[in-house]
Enzyme design. Sequence first.
Site, short mmCIF file in Angstrom:
data_model
loop_
_atom_site.label_atom_id
_atom_site.label_comp_id
_atom_site.label_asym_id
_atom_site.label_seq_id
_atom_site.Cartn_x
_atom_site.Cartn_y
_atom_site.Cartn_z
CD1 TRP A 127 -2.82 1.20 0.39
CD2 TRP A 127 -2.40 1.95 2.67
NE1 TRP A 127 -3.49 2.41 0.68
CE2 TRP A 127 -3.20 2.73 2.30
CE3 TRP A 127 -1.40 1.97 3.67
CZ2 TRP A 127 -3.59 3.60 3.10
CZ3 TRP A 127 -2.16 2.89 4.71
CH2 TRP A 127 -3.34 3.62 4.44
CG ASP A 208 -1.45 -3.03 7.49
OD1 ASP A 208 -2.48 -2.77 8.01
OD2 ASP A 208 -1.00 -2.24 6.59
CE LYS A 243 -10.08 -1.14 2.59
NZ LYS A 243 -9.35 -0.07 2.88
C1 LMR Z 1 -7.07 1.41 -0.47
O1 LMR Z 1 -5.96 0.82 -0.66
O2 LMR Z 1 -7.44 1.62 -1.58
C2 LMR Z 1 -7.65 1.89 0.56
O3 LMR Z 1 -7.01 1.16 1.53
C3 LMR Z 1 -7.91 3.25 0.83
C4 LMR Z 1 -6.85 3.97 0.99
O4 LMR Z 1 -7.07 4.99 2.05
O5 LMR Z 1 -5.93 4.33 0.28
#
Ligand code: LMR
Length: 394
Positions: A127, A208, A243
């Site tokens: 992420w 996480d 989520k």
């Molecule tokens: C995502 O990865 O799309 C979600 O976790 C929302 C975000 O804040 O990025």
Amino acid sequence: MNYLSNLKNKPIDPILGLTVLFHEDTRPNKVNLGIGAYKSEDGEVVLFQSVHEAERYLWEEKRSKSYLPIDGDIVFKEEILKLIYGQYDPKTHFCAHTAGCTAALKVSGNILTSMGIQTIYLPDLTWQNHYLLYSMSGLKTETYPYFDLEKKTLRLTEILEVLKNAPENSAVLMQVGCHNPVGRDPNEEEWEAITNLIAEKNLFPILDCAYQGFGDGFTEDAYPIRLYSSKFSQYFLCYSFSKNFGLYGERVGAFFGIDKTGQFIDKLRDNTKHFIRGAYSSPGIHGSRIIKTILQSSELKASWEEELSEMQKRLRSLRCHFVEKLKASGISRNYDYIQKDKGLFSLMGLSKEQVIKLRENFGVYIVENSRINIAALSMANLDYVVDAIKQILN
Ligand code: LMR
């Protein structure tokens, strides 16, 4: 002197920035497969019925909106500790309600820095916000290779090699499941090998967890949490309820600190409160009240579990339909792996230029690294999306 002129330009956020572009797009057939939110067939982000019922109850109760303690409501914290850990010892398990998992990650970064940790190892890919959160906490961010996108296998040997050479005073972040953005997790043997090495090298472990319940089931998905609990006497868990309760905008997350020695729990609590107070003071009240209400009612809890499990099943079937349609369209590329992936995401293996074309020519929005949110596909948009991908690949 014009002080504002000292500001430097900052890049647009690769995920939330995409949503802004999507809203500005006036094409009626546009599709947002960017942000990670679970949508229903009608294209709306789902409001759980159990959440709606809990809100009705809270509305009738007419309670004030006073400030919460810095680390959140005590009963809420007890409920989520039970939900995630079952039986737990409050002397060794600390938990703070945070403003989403993002704040939990930020707090973990601040605490790691205070503990003398200098570097954090993140999966490559991960992420994208992980980089921002940890570098803004004063940590150096390094990566370990994660997934071979060609072979569609975990890069276990390379993961172990990199972590073996990680310097002292390093932390390692692993995603618990439904990996964002890859969609693939280590199997139990791979988890075991990675975890053993982290323990052997005395690296500080962080989990996480943002998608519990969307992989194989709520209990099954917690395997890494159980594994870490059995292997480490100290670790952190950053958790999102966005989520699995559909509470995205309510910003409900949690930071868990486990210290089996029990010696440092008080310090951990004080440090966590210190960083929260210095960032946003205390968490919002409504989201945690909703979750507490659901978890305290056997009826609402059963209905929430049922809803979550339905979503997990629908995701599986969406993955099958998507792969079938991709095949039937005559696209020569093999997308079978999407059926094996878990959770909301899969990578489409498109270049940045192809991703931009998809957006500009067809109004199909996916993240620049070619991450697609499977949970935003529907029978209504599937053909259109598949056709757009086909045209991009030709
Ligand atoms: C995502 O990865 O799309 C979600 O976790 C929302 C975000 O804040 O990025």
